[in-house]
Design an enzyme around this catalytic site. Structure first.
Site, mmCIF file in Angstrom:
data_model
loop_
_atom_site.group_PDB
_atom_site.id
_atom_site.type_symbol
_atom_site.label_atom_id
_atom_site.label_comp_id
_atom_site.label_asym_id
_atom_site.label_seq_id
_atom_site.Cartn_x
_atom_site.Cartn_y
_atom_site.Cartn_z
ATOM 1 N N ASP A 65 0.816 -1.203 0.000
ATOM 2 C CA ASP A 65 0.000 0.000 0.000
ATOM 3 C C ASP A 65 0.858 1.264 0.000
ATOM 4 O O ASP A 65 0.492 2.271 -0.605
ATOM 5 C CB ASP A 65 -0.920 0.011 1.221
ATOM 6 C CG ASP A 65 -2.058 -0.990 1.098
ATOM 7 O OD1 ASP A 65 -2.265 -1.519 -0.011
ATOM 8 O OD2 ASP A 65 -2.730 -1.247 2.112
ATOM 9 N N ASN A 141 -5.070 8.796 1.591
ATOM 10 C CA ASN A 141 -5.443 8.248 2.896
ATOM 11 C C ASN A 141 -5.850 9.315 3.895
ATOM 12 O O ASN A 141 -6.965 9.306 4.402
ATOM 13 C CB ASN A 141 -4.290 7.429 3.488
ATOM 14 C CG ASN A 141 -4.341 5.973 3.098
ATOM 15 O OD1 ASN A 141 -5.248 5.547 2.390
ATOM 16 N ND2 ASN A 141 -3.361 5.204 3.543
ATOM 17 N N GLU A 142 -4.906 10.213 4.211
ATOM 18 C CA GLU A 142 -5.195 11.194 5.248
ATOM 19 C C GLU A 142 -4.236 12.372 5.194
ATOM 20 O O GLU A 142 -3.146 12.299 4.615
ATOM 21 C CB GLU A 142 -5.133 10.562 6.640
ATOM 22 C CG GLU A 142 -3.748 10.349 7.218
ATOM 23 C CD GLU A 142 -3.035 9.140 6.685
ATOM 24 O OE1 GLU A 142 -1.837 9.277 6.341
ATOM 25 O OE2 GLU A 142 -3.633 8.064 6.624
ATOM 26 N N LYS A 152 5.779 16.391 23.347
ATOM 27 C CA LYS A 152 5.055 17.652 23.405
ATOM 28 C C LYS A 152 3.656 17.479 22.819
ATOM 29 O O LYS A 152 3.501 17.028 21.685
ATOM 30 C CB LYS A 152 5.786 18.740 22.609
ATOM 31 C CG LYS A 152 7.163 19.088 23.151
ATOM 32 C CD LYS A 152 7.056 20.069 24.291
ATOM 33 C CE LYS A 152 8.442 20.598 24.670
ATOM 34 N NZ LYS A 152 8.356 21.546 25.798
ATOM 35 N N HIS A 169 -6.319 19.565 22.448
ATOM 36 C CA HIS A 169 -5.012 19.471 23.092
ATOM 37 C C HIS A 169 -4.626 18.002 22.968
ATOM 38 O O HIS A 169 -5.181 17.137 23.657
ATOM 39 C CB HIS A 169 -5.095 19.908 24.556
ATOM 40 C CG HIS A 169 -3.777 19.930 25.266
ATOM 41 N ND1 HIS A 169 -2.677 20.624 24.799
ATOM 42 C CD2 HIS A 169 -3.370 19.322 26.425
ATOM 43 C CE1 HIS A 169 -1.662 20.457 25.631
ATOM 44 N NE2 HIS A 169 -2.057 19.668 26.616
ATOM 45 N N ALA A 183 -5.910 2.823 7.758
ATOM 46 C CA ALA A 183 -4.496 3.174 7.905
ATOM 47 C C ALA A 183 -4.256 3.891 9.235
ATOM 48 O O ALA A 183 -4.633 3.399 10.294
ATOM 49 C CB ALA A 183 -4.053 4.006 6.707
ATOM 50 N N TYR A 184 -3.617 5.058 9.200
ATOM 51 C CA TYR A 184 -3.276 5.812 10.412
ATOM 52 C C TYR A 184 -4.522 6.089 11.253
ATOM 53 O O TYR A 184 -4.507 6.004 12.487
ATOM 54 C CB TYR A 184 -2.607 7.120 9.989
ATOM 55 C CG TYR A 184 -1.873 7.885 11.071
ATOM 56 C CD1 TYR A 184 -1.874 7.479 12.405
ATOM 57 C CD2 TYR A 184 -1.158 9.040 10.734
ATOM 58 C CE1 TYR A 184 -1.194 8.206 13.369
ATOM 59 C CE2 TYR A 184 -0.471 9.768 11.696
ATOM 60 C CZ TYR A 184 -0.493 9.350 13.013
ATOM 61 O OH TYR A 184 0.176 10.082 13.959
ATOM 62 N N SER A 185 -5.632 6.392 10.599
ATOM 63 C CA SER A 185 -6.866 6.692 11.313
ATOM 64 C C SER A 185 -7.304 5.525 12.190
ATOM 65 O O SER A 185 -7.771 5.716 13.320
ATOM 66 C CB SER A 185 -7.973 7.044 10.312
ATOM 67 O OG SER A 185 -9.188 7.297 10.963
ATOM 68 N N SER A 187 -5.364 3.260 13.558
ATOM 69 C CA SER A 187 -4.438 3.211 14.697
ATOM 70 C C SER A 187 -4.778 4.256 15.751
ATOM 71 O O SER A 187 -4.534 4.059 16.939
ATOM 72 C CB SER A 187 -2.998 3.414 14.220
ATOM 73 O OG SER A 187 -2.613 2.419 13.293
#
Length: 294
Positions: A65, A141-142, A152, A169, A183-185, A187
């Site tokens: 991917d 994807n994002e 931080k 925050h 994908a990242y979303s 996770s």
């Protein structure tokens, strides 16, 4: 839908990174395409892809991917369908395995392959003066706006069609397409979304408040992410598209994100069953456990 490739074009075989089995896969694909009277060229660098894209009727990537994400924006801008040969592990978007290369070559010659149109995000960075900084960028994807320094948390506002949605925050915020929901979303705790859904998801990354959850929005809305100072201090932030690159962003600037006019044509050999794909790739109950090369 069923498609047919322009016969005057060649098929670009994209091999951007060395992977086990890559050489053999390329050899098989070129042999099979030649058997069916189809021309091809091997593309090994992003610069070579930029030069070759105009004469390609289709791109076939070799990897996973991640390789498909690397070339997705260019493919969408030039309206070139994209297929992927899975040399990795998961392969949510890839078209076939190495064992199915003869079938892929046959489908390309016959025009019997299927495509579906995947939505993409258009991203524009806007300066403090309200002027957009070119060029506009595309993400399949994002888009992520995240902290630049480890340890931080950062502060940012998310606005929807000019109205404040939330003041976060957190480690950052993602805006993802349905394609990017696996994908990242995923996770970050975002929802799984059927690929052809007309939505986008706004998902905070490790938010300080437990009530900050992913929000699913119609894809005709415009999202603005705006970095903020906290107690007179600004912790540096970067934004990234599909995890491929990172760009700094300053307080006073913002990201304007909306559905792009371009779509990406993903190639399939057969009708997709997304539920079965989820069961197999995420190893849910009732799924056959795939081998590493699937």
């Amino acid at each position: 839908m069923i498609s047919r490739m322009n016969p005057s074009k060649v098929i670009g075989l994209v091999a951007l990174a060395e992977k086990p089995g890559l050489g053999e896969a390329l050899r098989i694909m070129r042999r099979e395409l030649s058997r069916h009277g189809l021309g091809s060229c091997v593309i090994e660098t992003p610069d070579a892809l930029e030069r070759a894209i105009g004469r390609c009727g289709m791109l076939v990537t070799f990897g996973g991917d991640g390789t498909m994400l690397t070339v997705s924006s260019l493919a969408a801008m030039h309206r070139v369908p994209l297929a992927g040969v899975n040399l990795g592990r998961l392969g949510f978007m890839t078209t076939c395995s190495v064992q199915e290369l003869p079938l892929l070559a046959y489908a390309l010659q016959e025009g019997s392959y299927l495509t579906d149109e995947r939505s993409m995000l258009e991203v524009v960075r806007v300066g403090e003066d309200g002027v957009a900084a070119p060029p506009r960028k595309l993400a399949l994807n994002e888009v992520s706006l995240i902290r630049a320094q480890s340890g931080k948390m950062v502060d940012l506002d998310a606005e929807i069609d000019g109205e404040l949605l939330n003041r976060y925050h957190a480690d950052g915020v993602l805006v993802s397409t349905p394609t990017g929901s696996t994908a990242y979303s995923l996770s970050a705790g975002g929802p799984l979304v059927w690929p052809m859904s007309r939505v986008v998801c706004v998902t905070p990354i490790c938010p300080h408040s437990l009530t900050n959850r992913s929000v699913v929005l119609p894809d005709n809305m415009t999202i603005r992410l705006r970095p903020r100072e906290r107690r007179g201090r600004f912790d540096s932030m970067v934004y990234s598209l599909d995890g491929r690159s990172a760009y700094p962003i300053e307080v006073g600037e913002s990201l304007v994100i909306r559905k792009a006019p371009e779509t990406l044509s993903l190639v399939h050999l057969r009708k997709q069953n997304f539920g079965a794909l989820l069961r197999a790739k995420l190893r849910w109950q009732g799924a056959e456990i795939p081998s590493d090369d699937e």
